[in-house]
Design an enzyme around this catalytic site. Sequence first.
Site, mmCIF file in Angstrom:
data_model
loop_
_atom_site.group_PDB
_atom_site.id
_atom_site.type_symbol
_atom_site.label_atom_id
_atom_site.label_comp_id
_atom_site.label_asym_id
_atom_site.label_seq_id
_atom_site.Cartn_x
_atom_site.Cartn_y
_atom_site.Cartn_z
ATOM 1 C CG ASP A 177 -0.786 5.387 6.261
ATOM 2 O OD1 ASP A 177 -2.087 5.338 6.977
ATOM 3 O OD2 ASP A 177 -0.893 5.399 5.134
ATOM 4 C CD GLU B 161 -2.094 -1.628 7.495
ATOM 5 O OE1 GLU B 161 -2.577 -0.696 7.769
ATOM 6 O OE2 GLU B 161 -1.811 -2.064 6.264
ATOM 7 C CD GLU B 162 1.180 1.895 7.650
ATOM 8 O OE1 GLU B 162 1.805 2.001 6.545
ATOM 9 O OE2 GLU B 162 -0.316 1.974 7.206
ATOM 10 C CD GLU C 197 -7.359 -3.887 7.531
ATOM 11 O OE1 GLU C 197 -6.848 -4.831 7.039
ATOM 12 O OE2 GLU C 197 -7.694 -2.786 7.405
ATOM 13 C CG ASP D 252 -4.293 -0.298 10.203
ATOM 14 O OD1 ASP D 252 -3.620 0.723 10.106
ATOM 15 O OD2 ASP D 252 -5.081 -0.837 9.255
ATOM 16 C CG ASP E 183 -1.766 -1.161 1.488
ATOM 17 O OD1 ASP E 183 -2.191 -1.683 0.425
ATOM 18 O OD2 ASP E 183 -1.872 -1.629 2.616
ATOM 19 C CG LEU F 230 -4.858 7.145 9.752
ATOM 20 C CD1 LEU F 230 -5.617 7.581 11.260
ATOM 21 C CD2 LEU F 230 -4.100 8.401 9.345
ATOM 22 C CG ASP F 231 -8.312 0.288 8.830
ATOM 23 O OD1 ASP F 231 -7.315 -0.258 7.862
ATOM 24 O OD2 ASP F 231 -9.271 0.273 8.383
HETATM 25 P P1 AFP Z 1 -6.786 1.998 3.318
HETATM 26 O O1 AFP Z 1 -6.295 2.180 4.712
HETATM 27 O O2 AFP Z 1 -5.647 1.921 2.309
HETATM 28 O O3 AFP Z 1 -7.490 2.884 2.878
HETATM 29 O O4 AFP Z 1 -7.438 0.764 3.132
HETATM 30 C C1 AFP Z 1 -8.532 0.512 4.234
HETATM 31 C C2 AFP Z 1 -9.132 -0.962 4.088
HETATM 32 O O5 AFP Z 1 -7.990 -1.686 4.678
HETATM 33 C C3 AFP Z 1 -10.148 -1.012 5.307
HETATM 34 O O6 AFP Z 1 -10.199 -0.114 6.194
HETATM 35 C C4 AFP Z 1 -11.292 -0.933 4.290
HETATM 36 O O7 AFP Z 1 -12.588 -1.718 4.747
HETATM 37 C C5 AFP Z 1 -10.869 -1.493 2.947
HETATM 38 O O8 AFP Z 1 -9.548 -1.252 3.227
HETATM 39 C C6 AFP Z 1 -11.344 -0.969 1.726
HETATM 40 O O9 AFP Z 1 -11.009 -1.521 0.597
HETATM 41 P P2 AFP Z 1 -11.588 -1.296 -0.802
HETATM 42 O O10 AFP Z 1 -11.015 0.240 -1.106
HETATM 43 O O11 AFP Z 1 -10.617 -2.106 -1.697
HETATM 44 O O12 AFP Z 1 -12.870 -1.377 -0.791
#
Ligand code: AFP
Length: 308
Positions: free
Chosen positions: A59, A82-83, A251, A103, A53, A105-106
């Site tokens: 993050d 996660e990072e 997560e 994680d 990512d 900052l999810d």
């Molecule tokens: P980011 O941290 O890269 O925004 O990803 C968020 C995530 O890990 C989780 O929080 C969401 O449920 C999921 O990914 C969303 O993924 P999509 O964009 O593929 O739907």
Amino acid sequence: MNTSIHSFYSLDDSLHSILTAICKSSIEIEKKVRFSALYQLHGNHSSQNTSGDIQKKLDVISNDIMIYYLIHSYACNVLLSEENDEPILVPADKKGKYLVAFDPLDGSSNIDCNAPLGTIFSISENDKNEILLHGNRILMAGYVLYGPNTEMVICYDNKVQRFMLNEEETFCHIGRMIHGEKKIYSINEGNSNHWYADTKMFIDECKKTGYAARYIGSMVADVHRTLLYGGVFSYPADKKNKQGKLRLLYECFPMAKIVESAGGRAIVGHATNQRILDVMPTSIHQRTPIVLGSAKEIEKYVCLSSKL
Ligand code: AFP
């Protein structure tokens, strides 16, 4: 007068220190998130994390904050972020007996459009300095939702409680998590061309039976809504992403612990109705498909997929 998070729980010194570290971290992260547009904290950092990512500036900042406070809690021996590509082994002079996986900052791809984000964590006792612990060993799990309000949800002793951040920077108890009963499905429908039959069948059934669709793309916000309002959230396996997208340790384990303790269920789905918490991790950044929600919804999914 609402009870503060620290008075609410009677914890041993180490767990208390870790919870304090998480509260301090999330208060700092919350400020960075809230003022990110003003202080040029939007946009990408120049690196990628191990999952491939693109890392956002926030993050990296949030991760540094969490690591600093957790190491200085003097209560952890292993930190899994996660990072970070590798586990962080806490130096001997600051070492305790707990493992914390987080994680920081999810949902960070939502930063630049001012949508909700979260921090997710779990704490497990780790006397033997292990790296990969079973989900059933989690003692405390939680998340912080940076939304219109900043809220921490904690699962401890198999009960799920809600705490709201007030003006004095204290998380105050506002009640126990009560599962809602609305008919809502939450999934990235843009992936539907790649879905396997189980997911397709279940979502078709939701559509035929009057469900609303809601999807933010920030797991903390989507799971929080699923808990409070009801329904089902899924990031399934599909033909493109055979293990789904979400990470088991950072997560899915914490969310599964929270959802189950609030009376719901969290399973792997797609040919296995295994509990997420029963999956034995084999690597720190492993992904897993997940279907979670109220027990009734998961029963429906299991029942439909057994007909395939
Ligand atoms: P980011 O941290 O890269 O925004 O990803 C968020 C995530 O890990 C989780 O929080 C969401 O449920 C999921 O990914 C969303 O993924 P999509 O964009 O593929 O739907």
